[in-house]
Design a protein around this motif. Sequence first.
Motif, PDB file in Angstrom:
ATOM      1  N   THR A  78       0.820  -1.200   0.000  1.00 55.54           N
ATOM      2  CA  THR A  78       0.000   0.000   0.000  1.00 55.54           C
ATOM      3  C   THR A  78       0.859   1.257   0.000  1.00 55.54           C
ATOM      4  N   ASN A  79       0.319   2.297  -0.631  1.00 59.47           N
ATOM      5  CA  ASN A  79       0.962   3.606  -0.491  1.00 59.47           C
ATOM      6  C   ASN A  79       0.545   4.230   0.843  1.00 59.47           C
ATOM      7  N   TYR A  80       1.255   5.257   1.247  1.00 57.75           N
ATOM      8  CA  TYR A  80       0.896   6.052   2.421  1.00 57.75           C
ATOM      9  C   TYR A  80       0.590   7.454   1.921  1.00 57.75           C
ATOM     10  N   THR A  81      -0.557   7.999   2.306  1.00 59.43           N
ATOM     11  CA  THR A  81      -1.045   9.252   1.734  1.00 59.43           C
ATOM     12  C   THR A  81      -0.577  10.476   2.509  1.00 59.43           C
ATOM     13  N   ILE A  82      -0.122  11.472   1.755  1.00 57.15           N
ATOM     14  CA  ILE A  82       0.236  12.777   2.316  1.00 57.15           C
ATOM     15  C   ILE A  82      -0.786  13.796   1.805  1.00 57.15           C
ATOM     16  N   GLY A  83      -1.613  14.304   2.705  1.00 54.53           N
ATOM     17  CA  GLY A  83      -2.640  15.263   2.321  1.00 54.53           C
ATOM     18  C   GLY A  83      -2.058  16.647   2.074  1.00 54.53           C
ATOM     19  N   ILE A  84      -2.842  17.492   1.432  1.00 56.77           N
ATOM     20  CA  ILE A  84      -2.414  18.847   1.104  1.00 56.77           C
ATOM     21  C   ILE A  84      -2.185  19.661   2.377  1.00 56.77           C
ATOM     22  N   LEU A 128       6.515   4.021  -0.577  1.00 49.77           N
ATOM     23  CA  LEU A 128       5.565   4.426  -1.610  1.00 49.77           C
ATOM     24  C   LEU A 128       4.568   5.424  -1.029  1.00 49.77           C
ATOM     25  N   TYR A 129       4.508   6.613  -1.625  1.00 52.29           N
ATOM     26  CA  TYR A 129       3.597   7.651  -1.124  1.00 52.29           C
ATOM     27  C   TYR A 129       2.597   8.063  -2.191  1.00 52.29           C
ATOM     28  N   LYS A 130       1.361   8.298  -1.757  1.00 51.88           N
ATOM     29  CA  LYS A 130       0.399   8.997  -2.605  1.00 51.88           C
ATOM     30  C   LYS A 130       0.355  10.443  -2.120  1.00 51.88           C
ATOM     31  N   ILE A 131       0.587  11.370  -3.045  1.00 50.52           N
ATOM     32  CA  ILE A 131       0.622  12.786  -2.705  1.00 50.52           C
ATOM     33  C   ILE A 131      -0.625  13.456  -3.253  1.00 50.52           C
ATOM     34  N   LYS A 132      -1.396  14.083  -2.375  1.00 52.24           N
ATOM     35  CA  LYS A 132      -2.570  14.830  -2.790  1.00 52.24           C
ATOM     36  C   LYS A 132      -2.141  16.200  -3.297  1.00 52.24           C
ATOM     37  N   LEU A 133      -2.586  16.541  -4.505  1.00 55.51           N
ATOM     38  CA  LEU A 133      -2.266  17.831  -5.092  1.00 55.51           C
ATOM     39  C   LEU A 133      -3.550  18.544  -5.523  1.00 55.51           C
ATOM     40  N   GLY A 134      -3.372  19.751  -6.053  1.00 55.17           N
ATOM     41  CA  GLY A 134      -4.501  20.582  -6.439  1.00 55.17           C
ATOM     42  C   GLY A 134      -4.326  21.971  -5.858  1.00 55.17           C
ATOM     43  N   THR A 135      -3.062  22.427  -5.825  1.00 53.44           N
ATOM     44  CA  THR A 135      -2.716  23.726  -5.265  1.00 53.44           C
ATOM     45  C   THR A 135      -2.062  24.581  -6.357  1.00 53.44           C
ATOM     46  N   GLU A 136      -1.669  25.785  -5.981  1.00 54.72           N
ATOM     47  CA  GLU A 136      -0.959  26.663  -6.918  1.00 54.72           C
ATOM     48  C   GLU A 136       0.536  26.357  -6.943  1.00 54.72           C
ATOM     49  N   TYR A 137       0.970  25.427  -6.078  1.00 55.74           N
ATOM     50  CA  TYR A 137       2.400  25.126  -5.982  1.00 55.74           C
ATOM     51  C   TYR A 137       2.648  23.616  -6.024  1.00 55.74           C
ATOM     52  N   ASP A 138       1.923  22.928  -6.890  1.00 47.26           N
ATOM     53  CA  ASP A 138       1.998  21.467  -6.955  1.00 47.26           C
ATOM     54  C   ASP A 138       3.397  20.954  -7.284  1.00 47.26           C
ATOM     55  N   LEU A 139       4.026  21.522  -8.282  1.00 42.44           N
ATOM     56  CA  LEU A 139       5.354  21.048  -8.668  1.00 42.44           C
ATOM     57  C   LEU A 139       6.368  21.280  -7.560  1.00 42.44           C
TER      58      LEU A 139
END
Length: 337
Positions: free
Chosen positions: A126-132, A149-160
């Motif tokens: 499983t991945n481990y999630t990092i919220g915004i 393994l990480y899942k990264i939540k994005l959807g910001t003005e500074y995603d990269l």
Amino acid sequence: MELELKKYILELGHTFKISRESRDTQDSLVVCLSLNGETGYGEATSNPYYDVTVESMMDEILEIESYIKAMTTIEPAEFHHYLTHRKLSHFAICALDLAAHDLYGKLKRKPLYELWGTTNNHYPITNYTIGIDTIDKMVEKMLEKPWPLYKIKLGTEYDLQIIEALRKHTEAIFRIDANNAWSVDQTLELAPQLKALQVEFLEQPLHADNIEGYKALRGKCVLPIIADESCIVEEDVAKCSGLFDGINIKLTKCGGLTPALRMIKKAKSLDMKVMVGCMTESSVGISAIAQLTPQLDYVDMDGAMLLKNDIATGIQIQEGGKLKFPSIGGSGIRLLN
């Protein structure tokens, strides 16, 4: 058969934020079905995006309480067929279906994966999630939980910038979940840069309704794209073929293990990758997902890992992602309180 409904307010270890919401707790319904000295447990969490609350699920289930109490045997597929016929919400059906499977396996004295003809010799971690959050806080969360393994939540003005900052501190694989927040142009611009930063795939970058957008990405995006909000129920699997490289099945959204098994088979027949994800469930829901892992390419079942205190025992996710499967049948769940 005996029926008991339990409401829990699950406290999260950190504020969990995605592109459309933020929360510190998660309301959850646990269904308990008892027969012949065994009890099966199922879970579904509330979700404002789908207008589902614990109370609404309880009301639905209590309407069929007399039917459940009259049952003297349990066969999950037949039970699921009845629930679908009664037009319960998929979330309520999920909680009941998971409980029925857990009970069925316990009565048979076998884990579900074995009853389905699979073994637990091989499975994805499983991945481990990092919220915004702020970049510094996201780095802090990641360092607090070393994981491969990480899942990264994005959807910001500074995603990269988020991914660049995280990459400085780990060699782990990254997966990106934008939760519908990007445009076609953003996706095409970011994808090559994210691939260079060892991102494995993108999950639901565009809004689920943006079919033309996904068509525009096909063959142009350098990273695989996995459907989440675009793949809710069984009928959606075929619709995703040709638009996505894979699907992320959520048990609460599709209505439990019974349809999930069919969705896995259908996706594989269409040469699509298969992932099962969680909705911040406790070990009740996560242990059900774990039974599917031998059939999956990817899995996101870190829900219980994100809680301050779990409410059950079942599957154990050990350091590095290795799974310790329960010794009892079904999904192997025992409630702690």
